[in-house]
Design a protein around this motif. Structure first.
Motif, PDB file in Angstrom:
ATOM      1  N   LYS A   1      -4.079   7.308  16.574  1.00  0.00           N
ATOM      2  CA  LYS A   1      -2.841   7.309  17.359  1.00  0.00           C
ATOM      3  C   LYS A   1      -2.108   5.977  17.255  1.00  0.00           C
ATOM      4  CE  LYS A   1      -4.480  10.629  20.711  1.00  0.00           C
ATOM      5  NZ  LYS A   1      -4.789  10.921  22.091  1.00  0.00           N
ATOM      6  N   HIS A   2      -2.844   4.897  17.080  1.00  0.00           N
ATOM      7  CA  HIS A   2      -2.245   3.567  17.098  1.00  0.00           C
ATOM      8  C   HIS A   2      -2.047   3.043  15.680  1.00  0.00           C
ATOM      9  CE1 HIS A   2      -2.707   3.458  21.403  1.00  0.00           C
ATOM     10  NE2 HIS A   2      -3.964   3.842  21.256  1.00  0.00           N
ATOM     11  N   LYS A   3      -1.011   3.520  15.034  1.00  0.00           N
ATOM     12  CA  LYS A   3      -0.739   3.130  13.643  1.00  0.00           C
ATOM     13  C   LYS A   3      -0.403   1.646  13.514  1.00  0.00           C
ATOM     14  CE  LYS A   3      -0.807   7.382  11.932  1.00  0.00           C
ATOM     15  NZ  LYS A   3      -1.682   8.076  12.830  1.00  0.00           N
ATOM     16  N   GLU A   4       0.106   1.037  14.587  1.00  0.00           N
ATOM     17  CA  GLU A   4       0.493  -0.376  14.517  1.00  0.00           C
ATOM     18  C   GLU A   4      -0.699  -1.298  14.329  1.00  0.00           C
ATOM     19  OE1 GLU A   4      -0.639   0.399  18.701  1.00  0.00           O
ATOM     20  OE2 GLU A   4       0.605   1.489  17.288  1.00  0.00           O
ATOM     21  N   GLU A   5      -1.911  -0.805  14.534  1.00  0.00           N
ATOM     22  CA  GLU A   5      -3.105  -1.634  14.355  1.00  0.00           C
ATOM     23  C   GLU A   5      -3.257  -2.145  12.919  1.00  0.00           C
ATOM     24  OE1 GLU A   5      -6.445  -0.180  17.503  1.00  0.00           O
ATOM     25  OE2 GLU A   5      -6.140   1.093  15.747  1.00  0.00           O
ATOM     26  N   ILE A   6      -2.597  -1.490  11.990  1.00  0.00           N
ATOM     27  CA  ILE A   6      -2.696  -1.888  10.586  1.00  0.00           C
ATOM     28  C   ILE A   6      -2.185  -3.314  10.393  1.00  0.00           C
ATOM     29  CG2 ILE A   6      -0.447  -1.007   9.837  1.00  0.00           C
ATOM     30  CD1 ILE A   6      -3.607  -0.581   7.817  1.00  0.00           C
ATOM     31  N   PHE A   7      -1.311  -3.769  11.279  1.00  0.00           N
ATOM     32  CA  PHE A   7      -0.730  -5.110  11.171  1.00  0.00           C
ATOM     33  C   PHE A   7      -1.514  -6.150  11.964  1.00  0.00           C
ATOM     34  CE2 PHE A   7       2.815  -2.097  10.661  1.00  0.00           C
ATOM     35  CZ  PHE A   7       3.148  -2.404   9.353  1.00  0.00           C
TER      36      PHE A   7
ATOM     37  N   SER B   1     -10.755   8.043   1.886  1.00  0.00           N
ATOM     38  CA  SER B   1     -11.302   8.557   3.153  1.00  0.00           C
ATOM     39  C   SER B   1     -10.963   7.638   4.317  1.00  0.00           C
ATOM     40  CB  SER B   1     -12.818   8.755   3.051  1.00  0.00           C
ATOM     41  OG  SER B   1     -13.457   7.508   2.837  1.00  0.00           O
ATOM     42  N   LEU B   2     -10.963   6.326   4.079  1.00  0.00           N
ATOM     43  CA  LEU B   2     -10.585   5.378   5.126  1.00  0.00           C
ATOM     44  C   LEU B   2      -9.098   5.493   5.449  1.00  0.00           C
ATOM     45  CD1 LEU B   2     -12.656   2.353   3.853  1.00  0.00           C
ATOM     46  CD2 LEU B   2     -13.123   3.723   5.892  1.00  0.00           C
ATOM     47  N   PHE B   3      -8.279   5.729   4.434  1.00  0.00           N
ATOM     48  CA  PHE B   3      -6.851   5.924   4.654  1.00  0.00           C
ATOM     49  C   PHE B   3      -6.607   7.195   5.472  1.00  0.00           C
ATOM     50  CE2 PHE B   3      -2.699   7.573   3.054  1.00  0.00           C
ATOM     51  CZ  PHE B   3      -1.891   6.603   3.612  1.00  0.00           C
ATOM     52  N   ILE B   4      -7.341   8.235   5.180  1.00  0.00           N
ATOM     53  CA  ILE B   4      -7.211   9.483   5.943  1.00  0.00           C
ATOM     54  C   ILE B   4      -7.636   9.263   7.389  1.00  0.00           C
ATOM     55  CG2 ILE B   4      -8.124  11.834   6.191  1.00  0.00           C
ATOM     56  CD1 ILE B   4      -8.135  11.901   3.052  1.00  0.00           C
ATOM     57  N   ASP B   5      -8.714   8.507   7.597  1.00  0.00           N
ATOM     58  CA  ASP B   5      -9.134   8.161   8.965  1.00  0.00           C
ATOM     59  C   ASP B   5      -8.018   7.426   9.696  1.00  0.00           C
ATOM     60  OD1 ASP B   5     -11.595   9.307   8.509  1.00  0.00           O
ATOM     61  OD2 ASP B   5     -12.634   7.400   8.193  1.00  0.00           O
ATOM     62  N   TYR B   6      -7.365   6.510   9.007  1.00  0.00           N
ATOM     63  CA  TYR B   6      -6.254   5.770   9.610  1.00  0.00           C
ATOM     64  C   TYR B   6      -5.115   6.716   9.985  1.00  0.00           C
ATOM     65  CZ  TYR B   6      -1.940   3.107   9.801  1.00  0.00           C
ATOM     66  OH  TYR B   6      -0.723   2.610  10.178  1.00  0.00           O
ATOM     67  N   LEU B   7      -4.810   7.661   9.108  1.00  0.00           N
ATOM     68  CA  LEU B   7      -3.724   8.600   9.391  1.00  0.00           C
ATOM     69  C   LEU B   7      -4.005   9.453  10.618  1.00  0.00           C
ATOM     70  CD1 LEU B   7      -2.774   9.788   5.786  1.00  0.00           C
ATOM     71  CD2 LEU B   7      -1.554   8.144   7.244  1.00  0.00           C
ATOM     72  N   LYS B   8      -5.264   9.630  10.942  1.00  0.00           N
ATOM     73  CA  LYS B   8      -5.649  10.437  12.101  1.00  0.00           C
ATOM     74  C   LYS B   8      -5.596   9.662  13.423  1.00  0.00           C
ATOM     75  CE  LYS B   8      -8.742  13.389   9.429  1.00  0.00           C
ATOM     76  NZ  LYS B   8     -10.148  13.764   9.197  1.00  0.00           N
TER      77      LYS B   8
END
Length: 119
Positions: free
Chosen positions: A78-84, A69-76
């Motif tokens: 806009k700022h995917k670069e925050e993962i780093f 569910s947290l991964f799905i939240d991440y996929l939603k």
């Protein structure tokens, strides 16, 4: 070739384990990554049972389900670069996504070990 890959996986997951020691829940992740590292190393010297590998793989996937569910939240987002970036307490999906990906990587390593074994 498989022995070289196993040594490489051992080093990678040992580094992952050591890097977890600064986290609040680091002991859980240290144990997970250390077990994967040890299995990768031991595979070069002893026969690891198929049953043990299957149990570890199932355990990794089972634990990963808690993070979907947290991964799905991440996929939603806009700022995917925050993962780093740094962990942000207002965005728990970042840490959950990192943990989810780590578990999938660990499971992939165990699947590699399982598929490379000759039973």
């Amino acid at each position: 070739m498989n022995k070289t890959i196993n040594y490489l996986l051992f080093v990678i997951f040992l580094i992952f384990a050591i890097l977890q020691l600064n986290d609040p829940d680091g002991w859980i992740w240290f144990i997970i990554y250390f077990i994967v590292a040890i299995i990768c190393l031991f595979q070069n010297f002893i026969t690891i049972s198929r049953a043990l590998l299957v149990i570890v793989i199932i355990g990794l996937f089972a634990y990963a389900t808690f993070h979907i569910s947290l991964f799905i939240d991440y996929l939603k987002t806009k700022h995917k670069e925050e993962i780093f970036g740094a962990m942000v307490y207002e965005k728990p999906y970042l840490e959950g996504t990192r943990e989810f990906i780590g578990l999938l990587m660990a499971a992939a390593a165990m699947i590699h070990i399982l598929k490379s074994k000759k039973f």
